[in-house]
Design a protein around this motif. Structure first.
Motif, PDB file in Angstrom:
ATOM      1  N   LYS A  10      58.553  46.300  42.281  1.00  0.00           N
ATOM      2  CA  LYS A  10      59.420  46.327  43.361  1.00  0.00           C
ATOM      3  C   LYS A  10      60.558  47.398  42.858  1.00  0.00           C
ATOM      4  N   THR A  50      52.516  42.909  41.300  1.00  0.00           N
ATOM      5  CA  THR A  50      53.499  43.301  42.286  1.00  0.00           C
ATOM      6  C   THR A  50      54.627  43.922  41.588  1.00  0.00           C
ATOM      7  N   GLU A  75      58.169  47.549  48.148  1.00  0.00           N
ATOM      8  CA  GLU A  75      57.361  46.545  47.185  1.00  0.00           C
ATOM      9  C   GLU A  75      55.961  46.987  47.464  1.00  0.00           C
ATOM     10  N   LYS A  76      55.140  46.866  46.245  1.00  0.00           N
ATOM     11  CA  LYS A  76      53.765  47.269  46.297  1.00  0.00           C
ATOM     12  C   LYS A  76      52.993  46.124  45.729  1.00  0.00           C
ATOM     13  N   SER A  77      51.909  45.724  46.050  1.00  0.00           N
ATOM     14  CA  SER A  77      50.933  44.738  45.090  1.00  0.00           C
ATOM     15  C   SER A  77      49.493  45.448  44.785  1.00  0.00           C
TER      16      SER A  77
END
Lengths: 111, 114
Positions: free
Chosen positions: A64, A62, A55-57
């Motif tokens: 996933k 965001t 998961e990146k923001s």
């Protein structure tokens, strides 16, 4: 060849509301990319996901990756008019950095 | 500098003309790409250059001829195009072609064939 299906094709949200875009692959995902495109312009790289569960923001966006489901989701929190545009997911093939794109999701944010 | 530049921004050409699209990056990337994007469709890969050699040609008609004079430049030579070739042509680059690296895209050249 790998196929990516994005849903929804388009959505209109009220400013301040959240939204989610999904991208489902017909084959194993090696690398999943999210890009944003304004009409008639180039693609802006948002995020790359490689590992299952990753998961990146970035700011209010965001993403996933669910490797088992061969699916990724992009979530925008408290949408702003600047979030309007076309969101594209792209995926690598097994042979490397050869991107195939989903059909895109057109997002409109109403003030 | 994470910029990929493309010239010209717009191009109108007749079916008998010869023209070229140019793409440049100074990020030290060794892979460069040409994509074609029709209206309301996602980009479709045309060519991939890796270390200045043509690596992938996605069965593109010979009226499109790519060239990579050096590691920073990528050209697309156009000759005897058809009206259906009108589209947005996007250039991209990445660190390498062999693994998953983010591709950085240029702003595109909007081509109209009359």
């Amino acid at each position: 060849s790998q196929e990516l299906e994005q849903s929804p094709q388009s959505l209109i949200v009220q400013e301040g509301k959240n939204l989610t875009i999904n991208c489902t692959s017909s084959k194993t995902l090696y690398g999943l990319y999210w890009y944003k495109q304004k009409y008639g312009e180039g693609l802006i790289f948002l995020m790359m996901l490689q590992k299952g569960g990753e998961e990146k923001s970035h700011e209010k966006i965001t993403a996933k990756l669910d490797e088992k489901k061969q699916q990724s989701s992009l979530h925008i929190t408290a949408s702003q008019p600047s979030h309007a545009g076309i969101y594209l997911c792209g995926a690598d093939g097994a042979a490397g950095n050869k991107l195939t794109f989903g059909g895109g999701t057109r997002v409109l944010v109403k003030p | 500098d994470t910029e990929v530049t493309q010239t010209p921004k717009h191009l109108v050409m007749g079916m008998t003309n010869k023209k070229s699209l140019k793409c440049e990056q100074h990020m030290g990337h060794r892979a460069m790409y040409w994509y074609k994007q029709k209206a309301k469709k996602p980009p479709e890969l045309m060519f991939v250059y890796s270390y200045e050699k043509l690596s992938i040609n996605e069965s593109v008609p010979s009226r499109f001829s790519p060239e990579c004079p050096n590691s920073s430049l990528l050209n697309l030579h156009l000759h005897a195009l058809q009206p259906e070739d009108s589209a947005l042509y996007l250039c991209a680059s990445s660190q390498d072609e062999t693994d998953s690296y983010e591709q950085y895209f240029g702003p595109g050249t909007r081509l109209t064939v009359t």
